[in-house]
Scaffold this active site. Sequence first.
Site, PDB file in Angstrom:
ATOM      1  N   LYS A 286       0.845  -1.203   0.000  1.00 38.03           N
ATOM      2  CA  LYS A 286       0.000   0.000   0.000  1.00 38.03           C
ATOM      3  C   LYS A 286       0.878   1.249   0.000  1.00 38.03           C
ATOM      4  O   LYS A 286       2.028   1.233   0.421  1.00 38.03           O
ATOM      5  CB  LYS A 286      -0.907   0.011   1.232  1.00 38.03           C
ATOM      6  CG  LYS A 286      -1.816  -1.218   1.330  1.00 38.03           C
ATOM      7  CD  LYS A 286      -2.898  -1.216   0.256  1.00 38.03           C
ATOM      8  CE  LYS A 286      -3.786  -2.435   0.343  1.00 38.03           C
ATOM      9  NZ  LYS A 286      -3.291  -3.596  -0.390  1.00 38.03           N
ATOM     10  N   ASP A 287       0.266   2.357  -0.443  1.00 36.52           N
ATOM     11  CA  ASP A 287       0.963   3.634  -0.542  1.00 36.52           C
ATOM     12  C   ASP A 287       1.569   4.054   0.789  1.00 36.52           C
ATOM     13  O   ASP A 287       1.080   3.707   1.859  1.00 36.52           O
ATOM     14  CB  ASP A 287      -0.014   4.745  -0.964  1.00 36.52           C
ATOM     15  CG  ASP A 287      -0.500   4.559  -2.390  1.00 36.52           C
ATOM     16  OD1 ASP A 287       0.149   3.807  -3.129  1.00 36.52           O
ATOM     17  OD2 ASP A 287      -1.525   5.155  -2.745  1.00 36.52           O
ATOM     18  N   LYS A 288       2.608   4.861   0.688  1.00 38.42           N
ATOM     19  CA  LYS A 288       3.167   5.480   1.891  1.00 38.42           C
ATOM     20  C   LYS A 288       2.329   6.684   2.298  1.00 38.42           C
ATOM     21  O   LYS A 288       1.847   6.781   3.420  1.00 38.42           O
ATOM     22  CB  LYS A 288       4.611   5.909   1.656  1.00 38.42           C
ATOM     23  CG  LYS A 288       5.163   6.688   2.859  1.00 38.42           C
ATOM     24  CD  LYS A 288       6.554   7.240   2.591  1.00 38.42           C
ATOM     25  CE  LYS A 288       7.006   8.070   3.788  1.00 38.42           C
ATOM     26  NZ  LYS A 288       8.301   8.694   3.613  1.00 38.42           N
TER      27      LYS A 288
END
Length: 654
Positions: A286-288
Amino acid sequence: MEAVEMKSVSLKRPHSEDDEGNAEEIKRQKISPQPKAGNDCEQSTEAAAEQPDKTLLEDTRNEIISSEINEDQEDEELEDSDEDGDPESFADMMKHGLTESDVGITKFVSSHKGFSGILKERYSDFVVHEIGKDGRVSHLDDFSVPVDDEVNSEDPPEETFTVLSEEDKQRLEELQLLKNKETSVAIEVMEDTKEKRTVIHQAVKSLFPGLETKTEDRDGKRYIIAYHAAGKKALANPRKHSWPKSRGSYCHFILYKENKDTMDAINVLSKFLRVKPNIFSYMGTKDKRAITVQEIAVLRITAQRLAHLNKCLMNFKLGNFSYKNHPLKLGELQGNHFTVVLRNITGTDEQIEQAMHSLREIGFINYYGMQRFGTTAVPTYQIGRAILQNNWEEVMDLILKPRPGAEKGYLVKCREEWAKTKDPAAALKKLPVKRCVEGQLLRGLLKYGMKNIISAFGIIPRNNRLMYIHSYQSYVWNNMVSKRIEEYGLRAVPGDLVLKGATAVHVTEGDVDNYTIHDVVMPLPGFDVIYPKHTIGDAYKAMLAADSLDISNMRHKIRDYSLSGAYRKVIIRPQNVSWEVVAYDDPRIPLFVTDLDKLEGKPLPALPTDGKFRALKMEFSLPPSTYATMAIREVLKMDTSIKNQTQLNTTWLR
């Protein structure tokens, strides 16, 4: 339906007089307080969260750093210690970055007039909930620890986590990780009772997998002696005898995290638990720069130990624990559900309605997003192209040569040294961060020599090497899809490809009316795919031929770099689309309630009916391997590249 040519839209935000004076207040409250000295959780640099609500330009800088290969924490600390520099100089460096048109992203499917808005002004404006293979959306809504059917006497009591001193923990960790020549660690029992000794035994065994303990008398004092049970193997394999037979071997839990990517989070958890990261499994990364909620599984770590980390970690929460007999596998998820806030929008109500109706009914072009291609002056697809061309000198040069743009100081010095001397040892000395791509390649050149670049490049982890050629495939796909939409619009035409099961077939004159643009797929180039039977098929051949590649021979002499190809839908229509326009005055306040807010009973702040600013709150679900930024791009009709956003926001940041 007709495709619409892309036009750049200004992404600006008015300068609030309060912004500078309230810089500290703008920082979002951390999830939990910093552990105090003597806390049962050791203080850790990984647990310290980044400052969350920096300006968009500073966020962009963070994303550039996070796009590099994951490195050890010492390396991350070193990176973070660099001076940020002022916004203008950073914007100047980003002049050398990519724009969407550089990677083939040029078309839109909707006809509404674009408008501006701010994406990820706060990382909490972008929330991702994983959708499991059973179709359920992951939510953190329960902190309780499950009770086994049979009582497990091996589950340590709460005192386990506090009985050892910080000095004892440090010595035990060094013993566990074989960091010194000691074969054992002696812990003096200050309160010599059986109960106290039992707690110490449990603490060592549960907190430091691989260590065993025994009690010894020395010089009239009693000690707990910790020693290695089975060498290095025991570190990765928690003891079997401590696990009840009726309990599944894997503890599944929901990980709620803010402003960290999945691998960083796993590394933090493994360091706190003192286990290797490879005992964790998950379905997707998942995105940071977001709040994300996803399922994680870990081998033979109790829910009690995991739940205890909620007292230690910042910007993480763990919950919804359960025991199962299986790990998680990459790609098992059905997709992700996104909740996005676009702040300070300029569109009229009519524009917004048109944009969102189009997103729901038609969808967006399934382009590979900008993060697929890197953020520096040397795009990843160029390196991928050189690999496929078998041009290893070019691969080495592209990775190591000096480049303009956003770079860390030590990388600049390393590149300069390489350009001057072509000496891998000398260039490597300029790199305090040895596990970046440049450092790994230089170590490979040092080991195998300049005449064996292939083996030297092979030192880079396989996934990172494949990232380059996948980036090239994505680059070709984006360009071909733009050309396909320009040539034939948003309808299925004879010669297009559609899937029947897992097999691609050509659309014919006789069955073209059975298909829409939503059925059409296009290939990523490879040896195991077919191509459209119209002008776009020829365009594929011409594009690869211009890059000195033969589309009919995509097998590489090195098997890892042989591309089989795949098919990807041209248009994606999001599911569960909803939206709302809200007014607000304060850019610092959240505009929706997160899972953690609900658990902690935090209500949504009262919003004015007629505020200074307007925001578009939107929700939608996407299948795996699609880019939410491309859906948002279709709504706003703006260039989502870091280069464009940085330049458009520089004036506001001054």
